[in-house]
Enzyme design. Structure first.
Site, PDB file in Angstrom:
ATOM      1  N   ASP A 150       0.812  -1.214   0.000  1.00 46.41           N
ATOM      2  CA  ASP A 150       0.000   0.000   0.000  1.00 46.41           C
ATOM      3  C   ASP A 150       0.849   1.269   0.000  1.00 46.41           C
ATOM      4  O   ASP A 150       0.322   2.382   0.095  1.00 46.41           O
ATOM      5  CB  ASP A 150      -0.939   0.011   1.215  1.00 46.41           C
ATOM      6  CG  ASP A 150      -0.181  -0.057   2.537  1.00 46.41           C
ATOM      7  OD1 ASP A 150       1.068  -0.154   2.512  1.00 46.41           O
ATOM      8  OD2 ASP A 150      -0.840  -0.020   3.585  1.00 46.41           O
TER       9      ASP A 150
ATOM     10  N   HIS B 180       7.991 -15.223  -3.478  1.00 45.66           N
ATOM     11  CA  HIS B 180       6.705 -15.255  -4.181  1.00 45.66           C
ATOM     12  C   HIS B 180       6.753 -14.536  -5.531  1.00 45.66           C
ATOM     13  O   HIS B 180       5.758 -14.518  -6.248  1.00 45.66           O
ATOM     14  CB  HIS B 180       5.612 -14.618  -3.322  1.00 45.66           C
ATOM     15  CG  HIS B 180       5.315 -15.365  -2.052  1.00 45.66           C
ATOM     16  ND1 HIS B 180       4.768 -16.629  -2.043  1.00 45.66           N
ATOM     17  CD2 HIS B 180       5.489 -15.013  -0.754  1.00 45.66           C
ATOM     18  CE1 HIS B 180       4.609 -17.029  -0.785  1.00 45.66           C
ATOM     19  NE2 HIS B 180       5.050 -16.071   0.006  1.00 45.66           N
TER      20      HIS B 180
END
Length: 352
Positions: A65, A164
């Site tokens: 964010d 990831h």
């Protein structure tokens, strides 16, 4: 007996006897040649020293964010290693950003183009590109020192994580897959053929096994929490070179991990004979993670590190993936340095 005292082959069984004696002599001479090549008294010829990667810039990480992450855990872990004198016993490895050429070993040109620095005055699309590039390059520096024989093994305290990250996309704060980049660099530029990648993070990662799912030269072994079946198991020539252990109930402990290593990983790895071991080391599980999914103690991480040190001639590199839990890192680093461990307590798998 000298050669003059031996009878000719025709006098002692003819050609079959000569062949037998020749084979025996070749084996004996081959063994003698091998022994002569071994310098059993030259310990200095063997790689010594444990490499350690850390940079304060790793703490300047932003979440998805755009808000800064708390740098305290990584800084506190580093302070603990210094207070215990462990950091001072290691060889600090220079940190530097990975080049585009190095990142392109795994990541696509389009993904790098999207992550290029923005024009002045515009917010970056992925705020952690700088630390991620630095993490990947620093792990490559550690890799080169270990494979050149300058160091025996190493630990990289990297942020942000990268396990990831896919070739074409970022995910969960992971921008560049440092472990995967290191594996490809070792194969394409540093002469390594077979690599074992161990991922013991709490959450399963599909990115690393997907990158190597058709490659029989990279054995991927994952140990995670999660009831869903693995989505990547290896295909084509890579079938059977991905092993994924899932704990479908919370509370997996040292005993569960020890069982996975002793009964699955080590038998497979000794047959595979890796020349390098890379670990995507999630340490958040030390003393149990916040949700109670994993309860590995520092001794458990020490045991896993010790067992992996028996492979690939000890060429073992661990890259921090996730939270920097001091107890687990201390245990890992002490093991890499060769410190004697405490007498092990009873290791009992979690009842199922």
């Amino acid at each position: 007996m000298g050669r003059a005292g031996r009878r000719a082959p025709s006098q002692r069984g003819g050609l079959p006897e000569a062949k037998r004696r020749g084979r025996a002599r070749s084996r004996r001479e081959g063994l003698e040649a091998e022994l002569q090549r071994l310098d059993l008294g030259a310990e200095a010829a063997a790689p010594t020293g444990t490499g350690l990667v850390y940079d304060e810039r790793f703490a300047a990480v932003f979440g998805d964010d755009g808000t800064p992450e708390d740098p305290e855990p990584l800084s506190a872990a580093w302070a603990t290693l210094e207070e215990l004198g462990l950091a001072q016993r290691c060889v600090r490895v220079e940190c530097r950003p990975a080049t585009d050429e190095e990142l392109l070993l795994v990541h696509s040109p389009s993904s790098l183009a999207q992550l290029d620095p923005p024009t002045p005055g515009c917010p970056p699309p992925t705020p952690s590109v700088g630390p991620s590039r630095l993490a990947a390059g620093s792990l490559l520096e550690l890799l080169r020192k270990v494979l050149s024989g300058d160091l025996r093994n190493g630990l990289a305290l990297l942020r942000p994580p990268g396990r990831h990250a896919e070739p074409d996309s970022t995910y969960s704060g992971c921008v560049f897959n440092a472990v995967a980049v290191a594996a490809r660099a070792a194969q394409q530029h540093l002469g390594v053929q077979r690599i074992l990648i161990v991922d013991w993070g709490i959450r399963p990662s599909c990115a690393i096994p997907r990158l190597f799912q058709e490659d029989p030269s990279v054995l991927c072994f994952g140990v995670h929490h999660g009831s869903d079946p693995p989505t990547v198991i290896g295909t084509g020539r890579g079938e059977g070179f991905t092993v994924d252990v899932r704990w479908d109930e919370p509370g997996a402990t040292d005993g569960d991990y020890a069982a996975a290593f002793f009964h699955l990983l080590l038998p497979i790895a000794f047959q595979f004979q890796p020349q390098l071991v890379l670990v995507a080391a999630g340490i958040a599980a030390a003393h149990g993670d916040a949700e109670g999914r994993i309860g590995v103690s520092p001794d458990g991480f020490a045991l896993m590190t010790h067992l992996l040190s028996a492979l690939a001639g000890g060429r073992l590199l661990l890259a921090l993936e996730g939270e920097a839990e001091p107890g687990g890192l201390v245990a890992i680093l002490r093991t890499l340095l060769g410190d004697p461990g405490d007498p092990p307590g009873p290791i009992t798998p979690t009842p199922r």
